[in-house]
Design a protein around this motif. Structure first.
Motif, PDB file in Angstrom:
ATOM      1  N   GLU A  49       0.923 149.125  20.826  1.00 61.36           N
ATOM      2  CA  GLU A  49       0.982 149.872  22.001  1.00 61.36           C
ATOM      3  C   GLU A  49       1.285 151.361  21.749  1.00 61.36           C
ATOM      4  N   THR A  50       2.005 151.562  20.918  1.00 61.04           N
ATOM      5  CA  THR A  50       2.372 153.034  20.389  1.00 61.04           C
ATOM      6  C   THR A  50       1.446 153.661  19.811  1.00 61.04           C
ATOM      7  N   LEU A  51       0.657 152.974  18.973  1.00 62.29           N
ATOM      8  CA  LEU A  51      -0.489 153.492  18.107  1.00 62.29           C
ATOM      9  C   LEU A  51      -1.553 153.857  19.201  1.00 62.29           C
ATOM     10  N   LYS A  52      -1.863 152.933  20.146  1.00 64.66           N
ATOM     11  CA  LYS A  52      -3.021 153.016  20.963  1.00 64.66           C
ATOM     12  C   LYS A  52      -2.526 154.410  21.775  1.00 64.66           C
ATOM     13  N   GLN A  53      -1.213 154.614  22.229  1.00 63.12           N
ATOM     14  CA  GLN A  53      -0.942 155.779  22.950  1.00 63.12           C
ATOM     15  C   GLN A  53      -1.237 157.049  22.370  1.00 63.12           C
ATOM     16  N   GLN A  54      -0.767 157.026  20.836  1.00 70.30           N
ATOM     17  CA  GLN A  54      -0.825 158.182  20.064  1.00 70.30           C
ATOM     18  C   GLN A  54      -2.285 158.525  20.144  1.00 70.30           C
ATOM     19  N   GLU A  55      -3.201 157.617  19.913  1.00 69.47           N
ATOM     20  CA  GLU A  55      -4.587 157.835  19.807  1.00 69.47           C
ATOM     21  C   GLU A  55      -5.111 158.546  20.927  1.00 69.47           C
ATOM     22  N   TYR A  56      -4.545 158.210  21.967  1.00 71.86           N
ATOM     23  CA  TYR A  56      -4.919 158.593  23.575  1.00 71.86           C
ATOM     24  C   TYR A  56      -4.513 160.006  23.541  1.00 71.86           C
ATOM     25  N   MET A  57      -3.162 160.168  22.932  1.00 74.22           N
ATOM     26  CA  MET A  57      -2.471 161.551  22.925  1.00 74.22           C
ATOM     27  C   MET A  57      -3.525 162.803  22.693  1.00 74.22           C
ATOM     28  N   LYS A  58      -3.839 161.794  21.291  1.00 72.34           N
ATOM     29  CA  LYS A  58      -5.115 162.887  20.358  1.00 72.34           C
ATOM     30  C   LYS A  58      -6.107 163.226  21.214  1.00 72.34           C
ATOM     31  N   LYS A  59      -6.699 162.117  21.883  1.00 72.88           N
ATOM     32  CA  LYS A  59      -7.843 162.674  22.754  1.00 72.88           C
ATOM     33  C   LYS A  59      -7.698 163.594  23.525  1.00 72.88           C
ATOM     34  N   GLU A 111       2.063 167.409  26.010  1.00 70.13           N
ATOM     35  CA  GLU A 111       2.854 167.059  27.180  1.00 70.13           C
ATOM     36  C   GLU A 111       2.538 168.164  28.220  1.00 70.13           C
ATOM     37  N   ILE A 112       2.754 169.436  28.013  1.00 64.27           N
ATOM     38  CA  ILE A 112       2.494 170.553  28.893  1.00 64.27           C
ATOM     39  C   ILE A 112       0.893 170.466  29.333  1.00 64.27           C
ATOM     40  N   LYS A 113       0.186 170.012  28.544  1.00 65.06           N
ATOM     41  CA  LYS A 113      -1.227 169.841  29.025  1.00 65.06           C
ATOM     42  C   LYS A 113      -1.604 168.834  30.125  1.00 65.06           C
ATOM     43  N   LEU A 114      -0.673 167.517  29.806  1.00 65.77           N
ATOM     44  CA  LEU A 114      -0.682 166.318  30.586  1.00 65.77           C
ATOM     45  C   LEU A 114      -0.101 166.829  32.109  1.00 65.77           C
ATOM     46  N   LEU A 115       0.893 167.601  31.867  1.00 64.15           N
ATOM     47  CA  LEU A 115       1.729 167.823  33.274  1.00 64.15           C
ATOM     48  C   LEU A 115       0.993 168.929  33.935  1.00 64.15           C
ATOM     49  N   THR A 116       0.165 169.916  33.202  1.00 61.04           N
ATOM     50  CA  THR A 116      -0.718 170.853  34.116  1.00 61.04           C
ATOM     51  C   THR A 116      -1.675 169.880  34.634  1.00 61.04           C
ATOM     52  N   ALA A 117      -2.482 169.089  33.959  1.00 61.50           N
ATOM     53  CA  ALA A 117      -3.518 168.628  34.617  1.00 61.50           C
ATOM     54  C   ALA A 117      -2.989 167.676  35.813  1.00 61.50           C
ATOM     55  N   TYR A 118      -2.005 166.886  35.488  1.00 62.47           N
ATOM     56  CA  TYR A 118      -1.426 166.218  36.602  1.00 62.47           C
ATOM     57  C   TYR A 118      -0.780 167.168  37.877  1.00 62.47           C
TER      58      TYR A 118
END
Ligand code: SF4
Ligand code: SF4
Lengths: 474, 304
Positions: free
Chosen positions: B94-104, B291-298
């Motif tokens: 699950e972690t690896l999957k999440q990391q992959e998505y983070m990169k994307k 993380e900042i990017k995710l928060l901004t979009a959110y």
């Protein structure tokens, strides 16, 4: 059997049973059922099935993908209540046939019976017929005994292993899994399950055998409540077999029917064949016993004897309590049986309806509770929703949303998405917003429907989900 | 063995006390005994395999081990659930999957994130947690503070410092200092009431027109100088974080919460008298770029 015997039974060491082989119509029927069951069980995982999405195995229980594939049917976690329906049908089918024909399930279809049958067959092929097996068991240990017993157990283990491995194949891509299995790359669960089933199969069918039916099986215990006077049971016709003076061997003088009638003895020549073939080791001539699994092998055995004597068959046969007591044929149509049948028909009908009306996709709409509403700069009220979609069809759907039940001027906003395309088996969460002027509403909350319309699948109905638009008091 | 007992009375252990007191010998069934032995064997293996026995200030460590990364170094320790969790958090599927998505997500533009339903779904679920951990203390879960006042509601469509993704990102990265001087000292009570009336009239609330006229002069003139930040039209200025006074949104003055016109007026007056001083800290040092990017979009997706 008296009471004290029954008591000591529980602590008595088990007497090993060496069933003799028999041929006849019921034995043939049982071989047929066995072939069918084994054929289905062992071959089904290898059956290929074309599907747009998901595995290409006809029957596949995909735990990771949380989907069960049964030919053209895809079962999703939401359909779990089908399992309840299936179990209910299985239970009522069991009650129904038990009411009608007694323990036919035990005798013909039960896994324990089927696998034990195969194990006994192996035993016979390697060690020979009943007397040879008894002799071998009593013989002192020597090379011949070691080889024969070793081979038997080896073959048993092989069948057990095949059984275990095959079970695992239902949960993954069969050819791939087999390859992974033997190269040590299969998941731990596959090895554990195979080991578990290999062990249980070997122990249950090879070692425990009839003890499972007698001591472990709960069904053996409660089936009696489904019996009545008309239920079919395997039974020995004591009147015919014993005559006035009891059963008697053929001897020199009692070889013809006339001679026997004159001597007052019955048709049973006390050959013991019916006892020797019994896989649970009982003597049917002692009457119906809890151990009897209604396999009818004793019927075949006695029929063989009667045929060779040139007498009428049926000294041991399927009969009913009513027939035995009064000589009247059993009634098939009884309130109980009809009742079971009715429930069965309803349950099958409901399940069939439910399966054929499987919703092609799911949508749930959950209102965001924090905050429940937001006031916008132009005075409108905005509510947010989380929409979950799940495409259960096997084609890509293009979906469009609209709201029903909101007043004029209310605005449904899916952000960037005016139209969304959902791959087969894809799940999505979307954020939706509804905005409206508060003065458009009379009450505080306003129920509405979110409707999703498949654009490219005319055969699919639009799907409705209800939610609420909350309006603050002022 | 047991079959010798068959038909006979239960045997006794052979001892006799007090002349005639005897004990029945009813041994357990064999399978029961074997099950018991099996549990004993299991227990012994368990003791050896897992940490089990306390020894003074230490304990037996077992023979299982867990390896994980800590500060760039590989650490191997005896098996324990904590270490297993750390390992799982680093190498679990699950972690690896999440990391992959983070990169994307890190590689995508804001527009791409918004227009891709899968990415925006991931963004929302991940950022929701980030937001709850870092931002919700002030802004409330879901961007709506419990009480109007110090912290702006992020769910509405008004942006003090601008609502474009660049502006939001800048806000999160570097923080903001909001300041409005207190006019309680400079303006008389009457003047404050006049300005407040004018401000209310800007957004269409009912107000005393004569007072509002007078208030306008103060607002637009040197005396008040409100227009420096709020502009002559009262629409506010993003670069100053000055609120738009013509819309229905009040971030500090609790106008929507007031029961009558007098209450509204009082709410605005309070702000004019006391001024505003509020701060949002900079997050660039505490959150990484993704993380900042995710928060901004959110945050952007929360507000209109
Ligand atoms: S008594 Fe007959 S029917 Fe019953 S288990 Fe034995 S062989 Fe089968
Ligand atoms: S097989 Fe038939 S004849 Fe032989 S002992 Fe059994 S009942 Fe009697």
């Amino acid at each position: 059997m008296n009471d004290s015997d029954n008591q000591s039974d529980l602590y008595a060491a088990r007497t090993h049973i060496y069933p003799r082989s028999v041929s006849g119509r019921f034995r043939r029927l049982k071989w047929g059922v066995l072939a069918l069951a084994y054929g289905v069980y062992f071959l089904l995982p290898w059956l290929h099935w074309e599907r747009e999405a998901g595995g290409d195995q006809a029957v596949l229980f995909d735990l990771v993908g949380r989907k069960f594939y049964l030919f053209d049917l895809v079962v999703h976690p939401q359909d779990i209540f089908w399992l309840a329906g299936l179990l209910m049908i299985a239970a009522y089918l069991l009650f129904f046939v038990t009411g009608l024909a007694g323990r036919v399930f035990c005798g013909y279809f039960c896994f324990q019976t089927l696998w034990t049958d195969v194990y006994i067959l192996i035993e016979r092929l390697v060690q020979g017929e009943r007397p040879a097996r008894i002799r071998l068991a009593k013989a002192p240990w020597g090379p011949a005994k070691i080889v024969k017993l070793g081979l038997t157990h080896l073959l048993w283990l092989l069948v057990a292993f095949m059984t275990g491995l095959t079970f695992v194949l239902y949960w993954g891509n069969a050819p791939e899994l087999v390859q992974q299995f033997f190269t040590g790359q299969a998941p731990f669960a596959a090895y554990a399950t195979t080991l578990f089933l290999t062990t249980t199969t070997y122990v249950m069918a090879g070692i425990a055998r009839e003890q499972v039916c007698t001591y472990m099986c709960p069904y053996a215990r409660f089936q009696a409540v489904m019996f009545d006077k008309d239920t079919l049971i395997v039974s020995y016709d004591a009147q015919r077999g014993e005559g006035d003076k009891g059963r008697s061997k053929l001897g020199k003088t009692l070889k013809t029917k006339e001679a026997r009638t004159e001597a007052g003895v019955g048709d049973c020549i006390d050959c013991g064949y019916c006892v020797q073939v019994c896989p649970t080791g009982i003597d049917i001539r002692n009457g119906l016993q809890i151990q009897c699994i209604s396999c009818a092998l004793c019927v075949d055995a006695c029929d063989t004897i009667m045929d060779s004597m040139g007498w009428e068959r049926g000294l041991v046969g399927y009969t009913s309590q009513r027939k035995e007591d009064t000589g009247v044929q059993a009634r098939w149509l009884r309130p109980k049986v009809i009742g079971y049948a009715a429930v069965l028909v309803v349950a099958i009908g409901l399940l069939g309806w439910s399966v054929s009306h499987q919703v092609p996709f799911d949508m749930t709409v959950a209102q965001e509770r924090q905050p429940i509403y937001v006031r916008l700069s132009d005075g409108r009220i905005q509510n947010s929703y989380e929409v979950k979609l799940n495409n259960k069809t096997n084609k890509t759907l293009t979906l469009r949303f609209r709201a029903e039940g909101l007043p004029e001027g209310a605005d449904l906003d899916f952000g960037q998405f005016t139209e969304i395309s959902l791959r087969p088996e894809q799940r999505l969460r979307l954020a939706a917003k509804v905005r409206a002027m508060p003065k458009e509403f009379d009450g505080h909350s306003h129920p509405f429907y979110l409707i999703v319309e498949p654009q490219n699948a005319p055969e699919l109905q639009p799907f409705k989900a209800q939610s609420v638009f909350y309006v603050p008091e002022k | 063995m047991a079959d010798q007992n068959q038909g006979k009375a239960v045997q006794t252990t052979g001892h006799a006390w007090d002349g005639d007191l005897q004990e029945f010998n009813n041994p357990l069934p064999r399978w029961w005994l074997w099950t018991f032995y099996a549990t004993v064997v299991f227990a012994v293996i368990y003791w050896i395999w897992y940490p089990a026995w306390p020894i003074a200030s230490s304990f037996t460590k077992g023979i299982g081990s867990v390896t994980y990364q800590a500060n760039g170094e590989e650490v191997t320790t005896h098996w324990n659930t904590r270490a297993e969790l750390i390992e799982e958090m680093q190498t679990g599927s699950e972690t690896l999957k999440q990391q992959e998505y983070m990169k994307k997500v890190a590689a995508a533009s804001y527009a791409q994130i918004e227009s891709d339903p899968e990415m925006s779904g991931f963004m929302r679920s991940t950022a929701k947690v980030l937001f709850a951990d870092n931002c919700a203390a002030c802004h409330g879960i879901g961007g709506a503070p419990l009480k109007l006042g110090l912290y702006p509601n992020l769910g509405d469509d008004a942006w003090l410092w601008g609502g474009s993704t660049e502006q939001i990102e800048q806000t999160i990265r570097a923080g903001r200092n909001g300041f409005m001087p207190a006019f309680g000292e400079v303006l008389s009570d009457e003047q404050v009431e006049q300005v407040a009336s004018y401000v209310l009239s800007l957004s269409g609330s009912s107000a005393d027109m004569a007072k509002a006229e007078a208030g306008k002069a103060i607002f637009q003139g040197k005396e008040g100088g409100c227009y420096y930040c709020h502009t002559e039209s009262g629409k506010g200025m993003h670069s100053q974080g000055a609120a738009n006074l013509t819309d229905q949104i009040w971030t500090v003055a609790d106008v929507p919460g007031a029961v009558d016109d007098a209450g509204k007026l009082e709410a605005v007056k309070k702000v004019i008298r006391g001024g505003i001083q509020r701060q949002m800290p900079a997050w660039s040092g505490r959150l990484d770029d993704t993380e900042i990017k995710l928060l901004t979009a959110y945050v952007n997706s929360l507000g209109g």
